[in-house]
Design a protein around this motif. Structure first.
Motif, mmCIF file in Angstrom:
data_model
loop_
_atom_site.group_PDB
_atom_site.id
_atom_site.type_symbol
_atom_site.label_atom_id
_atom_site.label_comp_id
_atom_site.label_asym_id
_atom_site.label_seq_id
_atom_site.Cartn_x
_atom_site.Cartn_y
_atom_site.Cartn_z
ATOM 1 N N GLY A 93 9.815 -1.144 9.972
ATOM 2 C CA GLY A 93 8.738 -1.147 8.985
ATOM 3 C C GLY A 93 7.482 -1.824 9.500
ATOM 4 N N MET A 94 7.658 -2.939 10.194
ATOM 5 C CA MET A 94 6.503 -3.670 10.715
ATOM 6 C C MET A 94 5.814 -2.918 11.849
ATOM 7 S SD MET A 94 7.900 -7.584 10.538
ATOM 8 C CE MET A 94 8.016 -8.439 8.952
ATOM 9 N N TYR A 149 1.973 -1.732 11.945
ATOM 10 C CA TYR A 149 1.079 -2.068 13.055
ATOM 11 C C TYR A 149 0.384 -0.821 13.606
ATOM 12 C CZ TYR A 149 -0.679 -3.646 17.530
ATOM 13 O OH TYR A 149 -1.505 -3.922 18.593
ATOM 14 N N PHE A 150 1.144 0.245 13.862
ATOM 15 C CA PHE A 150 0.545 1.450 14.443
ATOM 16 C C PHE A 150 -0.350 2.195 13.448
ATOM 17 C CE2 PHE A 150 4.267 1.088 17.398
ATOM 18 C CZ PHE A 150 3.513 0.856 18.546
ATOM 19 N N LEU A 151 -0.109 1.946 12.154
ATOM 20 C CA LEU A 151 -0.942 2.582 11.119
ATOM 21 C C LEU A 151 -1.967 1.609 10.533
ATOM 22 C CD1 LEU A 151 1.863 4.558 9.214
ATOM 23 C CD2 LEU A 151 0.169 5.508 10.802
ATOM 24 N N ARG A 152 -2.224 0.502 11.249
ATOM 25 C CA ARG A 152 -3.064 -0.566 10.700
ATOM 26 C C ARG A 152 -4.479 -0.085 10.351
ATOM 27 N NH1 ARG A 152 -2.421 -1.004 16.013
ATOM 28 N NH2 ARG A 152 -4.144 -1.582 17.414
ATOM 29 N N ASP A 153 -5.065 0.757 11.195
ATOM 30 C CA ASP A 153 -6.418 1.255 10.906
ATOM 31 C C ASP A 153 -6.423 2.106 9.637
ATOM 32 O OD1 ASP A 153 -7.583 0.030 13.124
ATOM 33 O OD2 ASP A 153 -7.043 1.699 14.440
ATOM 34 N N PHE A 154 -5.374 2.882 9.487
ATOM 35 C CA PHE A 154 -5.234 3.720 8.288
ATOM 36 C C PHE A 154 -5.039 2.847 7.043
ATOM 37 C CE2 PHE A 154 -2.374 6.245 5.462
ATOM 38 C CZ PHE A 154 -3.283 7.245 5.132
ATOM 39 N N VAL A 155 -4.204 1.791 7.187
ATOM 40 C CA VAL A 155 -3.955 0.870 6.072
ATOM 41 C C VAL A 155 -5.245 0.190 5.644
ATOM 42 C CG1 VAL A 155 -2.798 -1.280 5.403
ATOM 43 C CG2 VAL A 155 -1.539 0.457 6.685
ATOM 44 N N ILE A 156 -6.018 -0.279 6.620
ATOM 45 C CA ILE A 156 -7.291 -0.944 6.311
ATOM 46 C C ILE A 156 -8.234 0.026 5.609
ATOM 47 C CG2 ILE A 156 -9.353 -2.013 7.302
ATOM 48 C CD1 ILE A 156 -7.535 -3.018 9.605
ATOM 49 N N GLN A 157 -8.301 1.256 6.128
ATOM 50 C CA GLN A 157 -9.210 2.246 5.559
ATOM 51 C C GLN A 157 -8.850 2.572 4.116
ATOM 52 O OE1 GLN A 157 -11.857 3.077 7.331
ATOM 53 N NE2 GLN A 157 -12.671 4.157 5.554
ATOM 54 N N ILE A 158 -7.549 2.584 3.814
ATOM 55 C CA ILE A 158 -7.114 2.913 2.455
ATOM 56 C C ILE A 158 -7.319 1.744 1.494
ATOM 57 C CG2 ILE A 158 -5.056 3.341 1.035
ATOM 58 C CD1 ILE A 158 -4.000 5.135 3.167
ATOM 59 N N ILE A 159 -6.950 0.534 1.941
ATOM 60 C CA ILE A 159 -6.955 -0.608 1.020
ATOM 61 C C ILE A 159 -8.245 -1.407 1.076
ATOM 62 C CG2 ILE A 159 -5.626 -2.576 0.179
ATOM 63 C CD1 ILE A 159 -3.276 -1.618 1.832
ATOM 64 N N TYR A 160 -8.669 -1.791 2.280
ATOM 65 C CA TYR A 160 -9.836 -2.666 2.432
ATOM 66 C C TYR A 160 -10.860 -2.040 3.381
ATOM 67 C CZ TYR A 160 -6.534 -6.115 0.541
ATOM 68 O OH TYR A 160 -5.622 -6.788 -0.242
ATOM 69 N N PRO A 161 -11.481 -0.931 2.997
ATOM 70 C CA PRO A 161 -12.361 -0.191 3.914
ATOM 71 C C PRO A 161 -13.579 -0.973 4.406
ATOM 72 C CG PRO A 161 -12.577 0.617 1.665
ATOM 73 C CD PRO A 161 -11.397 -0.295 1.675
ATOM 74 N N GLN A 212 0.077 -11.556 12.528
ATOM 75 C CA GLN A 212 0.705 -11.686 11.204
ATOM 76 C C GLN A 212 2.083 -11.047 11.188
ATOM 77 O OE1 GLN A 212 -0.846 -13.284 8.426
ATOM 78 N NE2 GLN A 212 1.212 -13.173 7.549
ATOM 79 N N LEU A 213 2.204 -9.847 11.736
ATOM 80 C CA LEU A 213 3.482 -9.129 11.749
ATOM 81 C C LEU A 213 4.509 -9.821 12.637
ATOM 82 C CD1 LEU A 213 2.017 -5.519 11.899
ATOM 83 C CD2 LEU A 213 3.369 -6.446 10.022
#
Length: 430
Positions: free
Chosen positions: A316-317, A321-333, A345-346
């Protein structure tokens, strides 16, 4: 294809699978809310929300006098002994009543000071006074939740967690859209009351079966046993959240308010997936370790927990990590500079998971001095490393401190736990 019996009969895996579904739904809801918060209140608002959540964690410990883990342990041990349960709940009643009164008074009359200290502004006095009214619900929820955890009613508890989270999410969105940051803070403040009423509605029959409310007395026959957990809770919950608030203020003063918000956003993501483990710890690990009394059985159970949880968390971690840019773009753009924080952090959270599993032996066996020593060391390392590395690497230094702290913590806890069994073997031999 037939599922092997070893997998079908694995209680920890069943709990993990059930929690995965609940956490999955929570994560989807959290993604939406965090995105909304980021767009409406920005980094500064996220930092304030982080401070409020830290305060609520502290209040949860203070109001219930930190006896949650004690309630879990003793309910698991005495669930078939009505007399011992009555002693436990009478002691719990006295502790929570006194804790609730003291905390409510401190919040109400110290609202001005607390608002300035925690939020760096006197504008949130109303919020502190609101919390003074909410405190009784916080303490009752904490105790009742401990009873349910001690009984290992994990399926119903998962339902409670999900339903109360959805209600809280709806309330947060409504108040945020109508009252901006103040609405979000009010929604978060009254969430414990929602959680309490949901738990009470679902579990009232179970609670009446185990808690004879009419026979409760204002006596403390199990005070010494529960005070040990109070002391441990103070160091693990209260000091931890105080340190987090202080570090957030440090980032704000030494770097920028935006960086304080970015760090808080990173910890929000972390807490969303780490909540997956917290239910497992109290529902499974603590009761299981409480019933183990020799090194061989402990090592067997520890290996079972590690081989079940660590691969799941590791995969999961890695995905995060590999989707971190996508996660940032979705949640905290708009939270620039967040991407470098993920690695540390991970890594820190993975080592933390392994260390906390071991550390639950301290709670299970009431190893108070070992617990306090390891917690104080962990917090001191985090505090010291954060101040040092923040001066060199900025906000990234704080998450580097998070990782280094848990590496040291793991080895210290490992040594202390197995030293306990070594001493126990010598005592038995004598």
């Amino acid at each position: 294809m037939k599922i092997p019996e070893s997998i079908r009969g694995n209680l920890l895996l069943k709990m993990t699978s059930l929690n995965a579904g609940v956490i999955g739904v929570r994560l989807v809801i959290s993604l939406f809310i965090q995105r909304l918060l980021a767009e409406i209140v920005g980094e500064a608002g996220i930092a304030k929300i982080g401070s409020l959540r830290n305060l609520l964690e502290m209040l949860s410990s203070f109001a219930s006098v930190g006896i949650f883990s004690g309630v879990v342990k003793y309910v698991a041990e005495y669930k078939d002994d009505k007399e011992q349960l009555q002693k436990l709940f009478s002691t719990t009643l006295v502790f929570t009543v006194l804790g609730t009164i003291v905390v409510s008074l401190v919040l109400f009359f110290g609202a001005d000071y607390l608002s300035t200290t925690i939020f760096d502004s006197p504008n949130y006095i109303y919020l502190i006074k609101l919390l003074a009214v909410i405190v009784p619900f916080i303490s009752m929820y904490r105790v009742f939740n401990g009873i349910v955890n001690g009984l290992s009613l994990y399926k119903k508890l998962a339902g409670i967690d999900l339903f109360s989270y959805i209600l809280s999410a709806i309330l947060t969105v409504v108040l945020l859209l109508t009252n901006n940051i103040d609405g979000a803070l009010i929604a978060i403040a009254i969430t414990p009351a929602l959680q309490f009423f949901v738990l009470l509605y679902i579990f009232i029959k179970v609670l009446r079966e185990y808690v004879q409310f009419s026979k409760l007395t204002f006596k403390v026959p199990m005070a010494n046993g529960l005070l040990a957990f109070s002391l441990m809770s103070f160091f693990s919950t209260v000091l931890l959240n105080y340190v987090e608030i202080d570090i957030r203020v440090m980032i704000q003063n030494r770097i920028t308010m935006a960086d304080a918000g970015i760090w808080t956003a990173m910890t929000n993501i972390s807490k969303n997936y780490m909540v997956f483990s917290s239910a497992i710890f109290t529902l499974y690990v603590l009761p299981k370790f409480a019933g183990i009394h020799n090194k061989t059985d402990f090592k067997t159970e520890l290996f079972n927990i590690y081989k079940t949880l660590l691969p799941l968390f590791g995969v999961g971690m890695l995905l995060i990590y590999f989707l971190r840019d996508f996660v940032i773009q979705i949640i905290y753009p708009d939270f620039l500079g967040m991407e470098p924080l993920f690695k540390w952090q991970l890594l820190g959270d993975f080592v933390r998971l392994a260390a906390i599993v071991l550390g639950y032996q301290f709670l299970a066996k009431k190893m108070v001095r070992n617990f306090i020593f390891s917690e104080v060391l962990s917090l001191a390392l985090f505090y010291g490393f954060s101040y040092y590395f923040a001066g060199i690497y900025g906000v990234e230094g704080v998450v580097m401190a998070h990782f280094l702290r848990y590496v040291v913590y793991f080895f210290v806890v490992f040594f202390l736990v197995f030293r306990y069994f070594k001493k126990q073997r010598k005592t038995t031999a004598e």
